[in-house]
Design a protein around this motif. Structure first.
Motif, PDB file in Angstrom:
ATOM      1  N   VAL A 142      40.135 -29.427  25.513  1.00  0.00           N
ATOM      2  CA  VAL A 142      39.193 -28.494  26.121  1.00  0.00           C
ATOM      3  C   VAL A 142      39.642 -28.234  27.557  1.00  0.00           C
ATOM      4  CG1 VAL A 142      36.782 -28.017  26.645  1.00  0.00           C
ATOM      5  CG2 VAL A 142      37.376 -29.438  24.678  1.00  0.00           C
ATOM      6  N   LEU A 143      40.283 -27.090  27.789  1.00  0.00           N
ATOM      7  CA  LEU A 143      40.801 -26.787  29.131  1.00  0.00           C
ATOM      8  C   LEU A 143      39.672 -26.430  30.091  1.00  0.00           C
ATOM      9  CD1 LEU A 143      44.040 -24.689  28.471  1.00  0.00           C
ATOM     10  CD2 LEU A 143      43.735 -27.158  28.530  1.00  0.00           C
ATOM     11  N   GLY A 144      38.617 -25.826  29.576  1.00  0.00           N
ATOM     12  CA  GLY A 144      37.536 -25.444  30.474  1.00  0.00           C
ATOM     13  C   GLY A 144      36.279 -25.058  29.740  1.00  0.00           C
ATOM     14  N   VAL A 145      35.165 -25.252  30.434  1.00  0.00           N
ATOM     15  CA  VAL A 145      33.842 -24.899  29.926  1.00  0.00           C
ATOM     16  C   VAL A 145      33.214 -23.946  30.926  1.00  0.00           C
ATOM     17  CG1 VAL A 145      31.547 -25.809  29.429  1.00  0.00           C
ATOM     18  CG2 VAL A 145      33.561 -27.115  28.741  1.00  0.00           C
ATOM     19  N   GLU A 146      32.691 -22.846  30.452  1.00  0.00           N
ATOM     20  CA  GLU A 146      32.094 -21.846  31.341  1.00  0.00           C
ATOM     21  C   GLU A 146      30.732 -22.296  31.854  1.00  0.00           C
ATOM     22  OE1 GLU A 146      30.958 -17.109  30.974  1.00  0.00           O
ATOM     23  OE2 GLU A 146      30.382 -18.476  29.391  1.00  0.00           O
ATOM     24  N   ALA A 147      30.536 -22.175  33.172  1.00  0.00           N
ATOM     25  CA  ALA A 147      29.194 -22.328  33.739  1.00  0.00           C
ATOM     26  C   ALA A 147      28.958 -21.070  34.580  1.00  0.00           C
ATOM     27  CB  ALA A 147      29.078 -23.611  34.550  1.00  0.00           C
ATOM     28  N   ILE A 148      28.532 -21.229  35.819  1.00  0.00           N
ATOM     29  CA  ILE A 148      28.114 -20.075  36.615  1.00  0.00           C
ATOM     30  C   ILE A 148      29.286 -19.172  37.012  1.00  0.00           C
ATOM     31  CG2 ILE A 148      28.271 -20.930  38.990  1.00  0.00           C
ATOM     32  CD1 ILE A 148      25.272 -20.098  39.245  1.00  0.00           C
ATOM     33  N   ARG A 157      40.949 -19.933  36.035  1.00  0.00           N
ATOM     34  CA  ARG A 157      41.348 -21.308  36.361  1.00  0.00           C
ATOM     35  C   ARG A 157      42.124 -21.966  35.223  1.00  0.00           C
ATOM     36  NH1 ARG A 157      37.214 -25.035  34.577  1.00  0.00           N
ATOM     37  NH2 ARG A 157      35.380 -23.862  33.993  1.00  0.00           N
ATOM     38  N   CYS A 158      41.998 -21.449  34.015  1.00  0.00           N
ATOM     39  CA  CYS A 158      42.715 -22.074  32.903  1.00  0.00           C
ATOM     40  C   CYS A 158      44.225 -21.857  32.983  1.00  0.00           C
ATOM     41  CB  CYS A 158      42.168 -21.589  31.574  1.00  0.00           C
ATOM     42  SG  CYS A 158      40.642 -22.467  31.138  1.00  0.00           S
TER      43      CYS A 158
END
Lengths: 255, 255
Positions: free
Chosen positions: A162-168, A177-178
């Motif tokens: 999991v390279l990234g999880v979206e938040a705000i 950023r990935c």
């Protein structure tokens, strides 16, 4: 959206939010500006311009309570719904209900746009291979679970990582950023799904040309988004860019 | 950790991972280098140096399967556990079990370090106010749920808004990007908790001086981490830096 309304012979009035709406777009039509916290002014402007049907359109950077500077009408609303306790979808659902309570009919952007929702299956020439399919399945399960927490709609998965999880920061910020987080080797997939029970009239999952460009720049191999739920902005351009970059764009049915 | 072992009269041998371990640190003690995918070589080196007890120490950037280039021994392990399907904690738990199966005793870093786990309550002079306490409660609930998905241990929350969710970028990366995502107004809290059922010997939540520096640089008002579970590196320096920056560091019991 303005063009779609005009083509359909609808009269348009835009209530533009300070610091959020694009001045060049708004100035082509009847409009007025309003602070995001200026609910009383906003409602007065809508009534003064005989607005009956409302569409919430465009991304809005969610402000902190302090920078919101709510007027009495907004403060009354926020006190009732509890601003801090609500995720984005919870808040937007409450906004839609409040607008309906004020007598407006709130309709979904998809009802105005020619673009239909993303269909199931690949949109362009490229199809996900078996590795990408495994990442899509993993990502869809995670994105749905994270959506259930009302945090974000999207994740990026590469070879099970999991390279990234979206938040705000939103999907564009996540993709940017990935680029620096990708590992050697193939792949990396953006997976975007609707939050369970999401208020579709306020915040549907959206993909568009910008999503494809950023996914390509970050070295991903494709985009998978929830079929039926996701709105595709400028579908022809999405397909053209995706095919040119060798990316797949695929509509999926998450678990 | 090397110093703690020496102080306790333990003999030390370091199996350093190529591209991960710090050469200057490693060269002060008996050691050998090994690729992360070179499991057979690694196990041979441990046996040749009469290692009986093992500690997994330091951060390791999780590689893709391709850049891992597993040897036959690593490939056998990875095929059995399913590299792609495992989150970080799932993978590290499997590594610990495999090392035990090979006859090593795997012990937790906290058994070797003088630093005890983070106690409940504030560590330095500063305490969270009511706003921060609400963000901590919200963040702890979210971090636990995201940890249950084996994605990350940390979130940053400001006035109810989820500024970021940790994935592969790690806590330092999360803090760095939150600087640009903060909203006007006070606050912003890093909340870090153990994943449910986490393998403590492999990947405990850790905070240290670097965490405090980055949190301060990103404009946060404090750090809340799970009491008992979180390891504090260089506690005196953490307290000094936090007090100097006006940040709280508090041990919490998440739901």
């Amino acid at each position: 959206m303005i063009e779609s309304c005009r083509a359909a012979g609808r009269e348009v009035f835009v209530l533009a939010l300070d610091g959020e709406a694009d001045r060049d777009v708004v100035e082509t039509v009847p409009h007025a500006w309003c602070r995001i916290g200026g609910a009383a002014t906003g409602l007065d402007l809508l009534r003064a311009n005989a607005v009956g049907e409302l569409v919430l359109a465009g991304a809005v950077r969610r402000p902190s309570l302090r920078s919101l500077r709510p007027d009495w009408r907004a403060a009354k609303f926020l006190a009732r719904v509890g601003y801090r306790a609500l995720g984005d979808d919870g808040l937007l659902s409450a906004v839609v209900k409040e607008l309906e309570r004020e007598g407006f009919r709130v309709i979904g952007a998809d009802q105005l746009l020619d673009e239909a929702a993303l269909p199931e299956g690949p949109l362009g020439q490229i199809r996900p291979g078996p590795d990408a399919a495994a990442d899509i399945a993993h990502g869809a399960r995670l994105a749905r679970a994270i959506g259930a927490l009302d945090v974000g709609q999207a994740v990026v998965v590469q070879q099970g990582l999991v390279l990234g999880v979206e938040a705000i920061e939103g999907t564009d910020g996540l993709l940017r950023r990935c680029a620096a987080l990708r590992r050697d080797g193939p792949g990396g997939v953006l997976v975007k799904v609707e939050k369970p029970g999401q208020e579709r009239r306020a915040d549907r999952p959206v993909i568009g040309p910008q999503t494809v460009v950023l996914a390509a720049e970050s070295g991903l191999c494709g985009i998978a988004a929830e079929a039926g739920a996701t709105l595709v902005i400028d579908r022809a351009e999405v397909i053209r860019l995706a095919d040119a970059a060798g990316l797949f764009v695929v509509g999926i049915r998450p678990p």
